[in-house]
Design a protein around this motif. Structure first.
Motif, PDB file in Angstrom:
ATOM      1  N   LYS A 183       0.887  -1.159   0.151  1.00 45.14           N
ATOM      2  CA  LYS A 183       0.031  -0.008   0.122  1.00 45.14           C
ATOM      3  C   LYS A 183       0.826   1.213   0.040  1.00 45.14           C
ATOM      4  CE  LYS A 183      -4.188   1.153   2.813  1.00 45.14           C
ATOM      5  NZ  LYS A 183      -4.817   0.893   3.977  1.00 45.14           N
ATOM      6  N   LEU A 184       0.183   2.466  -0.545  1.00 43.01           N
ATOM      7  CA  LEU A 184       1.258   3.483  -0.295  1.00 43.01           C
ATOM      8  C   LEU A 184       0.321   4.880  -0.473  1.00 43.01           C
ATOM      9  CD1 LEU A 184       0.969   4.973  -3.640  1.00 43.01           C
ATOM     10  CD2 LEU A 184       2.666   3.179  -4.126  1.00 43.01           C
ATOM     11  N   ARG A 185       1.091   6.005  -0.133  1.00 48.30           N
ATOM     12  CA  ARG A 185       0.531   7.272  -0.275  1.00 48.30           C
ATOM     13  C   ARG A 185       1.414   8.126  -0.661  1.00 48.30           C
ATOM     14  NH1 ARG A 185      -0.289   6.052   5.691  1.00 48.30           N
ATOM     15  NH2 ARG A 185       0.413   4.265   4.703  1.00 48.30           N
ATOM     16  N   SER A 186       0.955   9.498  -1.156  1.00 47.65           N
ATOM     17  CA  SER A 186       2.056  10.138  -1.801  1.00 47.65           C
ATOM     18  C   SER A 186       1.732  11.777  -1.793  1.00 47.65           C
ATOM     19  CB  SER A 186       2.352   9.775  -3.176  1.00 47.65           C
ATOM     20  OG  SER A 186       3.370   8.865  -3.324  1.00 47.65           O
ATOM     21  N   THR A 187       2.554  12.597  -2.007  1.00 48.22           N
ATOM     22  CA  THR A 187       2.338  13.751  -2.151  1.00 48.22           C
ATOM     23  C   THR A 187       3.397  14.057  -3.479  1.00 48.22           C
ATOM     24  OG1 THR A 187       4.106  14.828  -0.775  1.00 48.22           O
ATOM     25  CG2 THR A 187       1.773  14.882  -0.150  1.00 48.22           C
ATOM     26  N   SER A 188       2.932  14.907  -4.516  1.00 51.11           N
ATOM     27  CA  SER A 188       3.868  15.345  -5.501  1.00 51.11           C
ATOM     28  C   SER A 188       3.618  16.694  -6.281  1.00 51.11           C
ATOM     29  CB  SER A 188       3.502  14.187  -6.733  1.00 51.11           C
ATOM     30  OG  SER A 188       2.351  14.415  -7.175  1.00 51.11           O
ATOM     31  N   HIS A 189       4.719  17.282  -6.536  1.00 47.38           N
ATOM     32  CA  HIS A 189       4.578  18.576  -7.173  1.00 47.38           C
ATOM     33  C   HIS A 189       5.167  18.498  -8.397  1.00 47.38           C
ATOM     34  CE1 HIS A 189       3.151  19.940  -3.319  1.00 47.38           C
ATOM     35  NE2 HIS A 189       4.162  19.021  -2.610  1.00 47.38           N
ATOM     36  N   VAL A 190       4.548  19.624  -9.541  1.00 39.43           N
ATOM     37  CA  VAL A 190       5.515  19.789 -10.776  1.00 39.43           C
ATOM     38  C   VAL A 190       5.918  21.165 -10.142  1.00 39.43           C
ATOM     39  CG1 VAL A 190       5.308  20.243 -13.116  1.00 39.43           C
ATOM     40  CG2 VAL A 190       3.900  18.678 -12.348  1.00 39.43           C
ATOM     41  N   THR A 191       7.241  21.497  -9.644  1.00 35.54           N
ATOM     42  CA  THR A 191       7.561  22.698  -9.042  1.00 35.54           C
ATOM     43  C   THR A 191       7.799  23.726  -9.874  1.00 35.54           C
ATOM     44  OG1 THR A 191       8.583  21.257  -7.370  1.00 35.54           O
ATOM     45  CG2 THR A 191       9.287  23.486  -7.409  1.00 35.54           C
ATOM     46  N   HIS A 192       8.566  23.495 -11.179  1.00 29.35           N
ATOM     47  CA  HIS A 192       8.453  24.258 -12.281  1.00 29.35           C
ATOM     48  C   HIS A 192       7.833  23.783 -13.657  1.00 29.35           C
ATOM     49  CE1 HIS A 192      10.915  26.501  -9.579  1.00 29.35           C
ATOM     50  NE2 HIS A 192      11.744  25.488  -9.363  1.00 29.35           N
ATOM     51  N   THR A 193       7.196  24.505 -14.374  1.00 31.03           N
ATOM     52  CA  THR A 193       6.694  23.988 -15.395  1.00 31.03           C
ATOM     53  C   THR A 193       7.320  23.853 -16.661  1.00 31.03           C
ATOM     54  OG1 THR A 193       5.521  25.943 -15.875  1.00 31.03           O
ATOM     55  CG2 THR A 193       4.002  24.545 -14.999  1.00 31.03           C
ATOM     56  N   VAL A 244      -3.318   3.830  -2.103  1.00 33.66           N
ATOM     57  CA  VAL A 244      -3.591   2.969  -3.165  1.00 33.66           C
ATOM     58  C   VAL A 244      -3.055   1.489  -2.722  1.00 33.66           C
ATOM     59  CG1 VAL A 244      -2.754   2.185  -5.554  1.00 33.66           C
ATOM     60  CG2 VAL A 244      -3.065   4.788  -4.954  1.00 33.66           C
ATOM     61  N   THR A 245      -3.720   0.549  -3.025  1.00 29.32           N
ATOM     62  CA  THR A 245      -3.371  -0.978  -2.807  1.00 29.32           C
ATOM     63  C   THR A 245      -2.916  -1.457  -3.945  1.00 29.32           C
ATOM     64  OG1 THR A 245      -5.256  -0.920  -1.074  1.00 29.32           O
ATOM     65  CG2 THR A 245      -4.220  -3.092  -2.121  1.00 29.32           C
ATOM     66  N   LEU A 246      -1.566  -1.946  -3.860  1.00 26.54           N
ATOM     67  CA  LEU A 246      -0.964  -2.460  -4.860  1.00 26.54           C
ATOM     68  C   LEU A 246      -1.878  -3.745  -5.400  1.00 26.54           C
ATOM     69  CD1 LEU A 246       1.191  -0.642  -6.399  1.00 26.54           C
ATOM     70  CD2 LEU A 246       0.975  -0.412  -3.639  1.00 26.54           C
TER      71      LEU A 246
END
Ligand SMILES: NC(=O)c1ccc[n+]([C@@H]2O[C@H](COP(=O)([O-])OP(=O)(O)OC[C@H]3O[C@@H](n4cnc5c(N)ncnc54)[C@H](O)[C@@H]3O)[C@@H](O)[C@H]2O)c1
Length: 364
Positions: free
Chosen positions: A199-209, A347-349
């Motif tokens: 199982k996993l959790r995440s945060t994500s960023h497109v810091t500069h486009t 999310v469960t893999l």
């Protein structure tokens, strides 16, 4: 007394002669149980100059796929892995590819399905976990040196490939990005140590486009960024440990250890999973850190030993270590980590894989 006849060297073809090609060639040239039939590249001029430089033969991709090669090594960018792999498998050849297995999990599933249907093998980089440092850490984990491991961190952070790769555009498109490009080493090492992620959790960023290429023939070129460049993922392994993996192309400098594993009785410090060697340390409770014993093989750049292990596994009729199942699982983890970052949901893999057999001695 009869002695077994040694298998003939496995004939190998290579598709893709770019930046990583010379590192592979150096390792492959040392192994007498394989031989390189020919090399090919969509850029025929580049293939011809690489062939001349290394005393190799060049063929068109179609001719290479019709040749005696039994395994094709794929060193093209991630976005081409699926198309090249489908061609290779449909030509009846085993397929070993640079990472990631494909640009998307769905493409990876298709490759593995086709290989199974045709009774062919798929292998995939990274193979750095077969190196001295990765195997030392694995032995410390398996030996219970710090008791049961409960938590940990894995940190890949730099400012992206713009400062060293002559053509960095592909690193900022799906299949690239810090997680699929380098986080993949950390994840593969963790799966080698602990087995699959549940199982996993995440945060994500497109810091500069967009990113501006700082040097080289493409200096000043503006690259669109189509993938998150800073991803923090909490990985819950089915075997118990919970590890936080940070993958970033947005960090100029930091002082974190690449991998720290926290057990009931102490801490393990791992080396950079993108390298074969490096220092591994451990402590017990409040004691000082000690350097783990060295002496294992493959402490310097040995990119290609995963392919050699697959060729020898075919000769010896045993499973290869850089397995399709592990690569597909790692690809699912990476894709779902980006989904989780977008949605904020855990999310469960779906996929699972076996841990590869430890490597206790030289392969050749
Ligand atoms: N460069 C590195 O240090 C490095 C390190 C580890 C892994 N890798 C992996 O190796 C792979 C290749 O990376 P690279 O840096 O060598 O890339 P590169 O762009 O330098 O070279 C890729 C080569 O593949 C050829 N190519 C592209 N599409 C093709 C196709 N469909 N058929 C035939 N040839 C095709 C290109 O002409 C090019 O010569 C990637 O998967 C990357 O993630 C690279």
């Amino acid at each position: 007394m009869t002695t077994a006849t040694p298998a003939l060297p496995t004939p190998i073809g290579i598709i893709g002669c770019g930046n990583i090609f010379p590192a592979y060639l150096k390792t492959l040239a040392r192994c007498r149980r394989i031989r390189i039939v020919a090399i090919a590249d969509a850029n025929a001029e580049l293939a011809a100059s690489r062939a001349a430089e290394h005393g190799l033969t060049t063929l068109s991709i179609a001719d290479l796929l019709a040749s005696e090669a039994q395994i094709i090594l794929n060193l093209t960018p991630p976005q081409a892995h699926h198309a090249v792999g489908m061609q290779v498998l449909n030509a009846g050849k085993h397929f070993f590819t640079e990472k990631p297995l494909a640009a998307t999990f769905e493409q990876g599933q298709e490759l593995v399905k086709l290989a199974r249907a045709k009774g062919l093998r798929v292998g995939c980089a990274p193979d750095t976990f077969l190196g001295a440092a990765g195997q030392t850490l694995r032995a410390l984990v398996d030996g219970g040196t710090v008791g049961q491991i409960r938590h940990g961190t894995a940190q890949f952070m730099n400012h992206g490939p713009d400062h060293w790769h002559p053509n960095p555009a592909f690193f900022y498109q799906p299949g690239g990005g810090p997680l699929h490009d380098v986080g993949v080493y950390y994840l593969t090492h963790l799966v080698n140590h602990f087995g699959p992620v549940a199982k996993l959790r995440s945060t994500s960023h497109v810091t500069h486009t967009e990113r501006r290429v700082p040097f080289g023939p493409r200096e000043g070129e503006v690259l669109p960024v189509g993938v998150p460049t800073h991803v923090v993922t909490q990985l819950d392994f089915a075997s118990g440990p919970q590890i936080v993996l940070t993958s970033s192309f947005d960090v100029w400098a930091h002082t974190h250890t690449p991998m720290e594993l926290y057990g009931d009785d102490g801490t393990l410090l791992g080396a950079d999973p993108n390298q074969f060697g490096g220092t591994v340390k451990h402590n017990r409770q409040t004691g000082a850190f000690e350097r783990a014993a060295g002496g294992r093989p493959y402490a310097t750049n040995s990119r290609g030993i995963g392919l050699i292990d697959m060729a020898l596994a075919i000769q010896e009729d045993r499973p290869h270590r850089c397995s399709a199942e592990m690569a597909l699982h790692v690809l699912e983890v990476m894709d779902r980590a980006l989904d989780a970052g977008r949605t904020g949901r855990s999310v469960t893999l779906k996929t699972r894989c076996e841990r590869p057999a430890p490597l206790t001695s030289k392969l050749f």
